[in-house]
Design a protein around this motif. Structure first.
Motif, PDB file in Angstrom:
ATOM      1  N   TYR A  27      12.526   8.842  44.737  1.00  0.00           N
ATOM      2  CA  TYR A  27      13.878   8.283  44.671  1.00  0.00           C
ATOM      3  C   TYR A  27      14.202   7.387  45.867  1.00  0.00           C
ATOM      4  N   ASN A  28      14.025   7.880  47.076  1.00  0.00           N
ATOM      5  CA  ASN A  28      14.402   7.105  48.264  1.00  0.00           C
ATOM      6  C   ASN A  28      13.580   5.836  48.412  1.00  0.00           C
ATOM      7  N   TYR A  41      18.631  11.402  41.635  1.00  0.00           N
ATOM      8  CA  TYR A  41      19.631  12.124  42.409  1.00  0.00           C
ATOM      9  C   TYR A  41      20.669  12.729  41.463  1.00  0.00           C
ATOM     10  N   CYS A  56      17.829  15.809  44.801  1.00  0.00           N
ATOM     11  CA  CYS A  56      16.897  15.079  43.948  1.00  0.00           C
ATOM     12  C   CYS A  56      16.088  16.044  43.102  1.00  0.00           C
ATOM     13  N   GLU A  62      14.992   1.878  48.272  1.00  0.00           N
ATOM     14  CA  GLU A  62      14.661   0.877  49.294  1.00  0.00           C
ATOM     15  C   GLU A  62      14.032  -0.363  48.660  1.00  0.00           C
TER      16      GLU A  62
END
Length: 105
Positions: free
Chosen positions: A56-57, A15, A20, A61
């Motif tokens: 990235y996400n 990010y 991103c 998580e």
């Protein structure tokens, strides 16, 4: 005087400034190399046996789940001995989600 730079750096999707993008070398690795060049320190990169996802996400998580579970990912290797060094620099990502806590705590 023996010196060591120990670092964890995230490449892949990261990010930056509101969005991103994919990078091949993370910012922490770049900084670690600069410190090494300036001080003459050896480099040691912290690497997970099972890396977090490149996305990235998904990575965030995974790191959040590990943090909540107080899990510590298994590492590829560790330095033989830290007693050999007079100075040790530690570098890690500084992300609000606690990513650094999972890997370096």
């Amino acid at each position: 005087m023996a010196k060591l730079v120990v670092f964890y750096s995230r490449a892949d999707e990261n990010y930056f400034s509101g969005g991103c993008r994919y990078v091949t070398v993370g910012n922490t690795e770049k900084a670690a190399k600069m410190i090494s060049e300036a001080t003459g320190a050896e480099l040691f990169k912290i690497e997970q046996k099972i890396p977090y996802a490149a996305d990235y996400n998904t990575c965030i998580e995974q790191a959040k789940k590990d943090l909540q579970a107080k899990a510590r990912p298994h590492l590829v290797s560790m330095p033989d001995s830290l007693d050999l060094y007079d100075e040790i620099y530690l570098g890690f990502p500084n992300m609000e989600q606690g990513f650094e806590c999972v890997l370096c705590a």
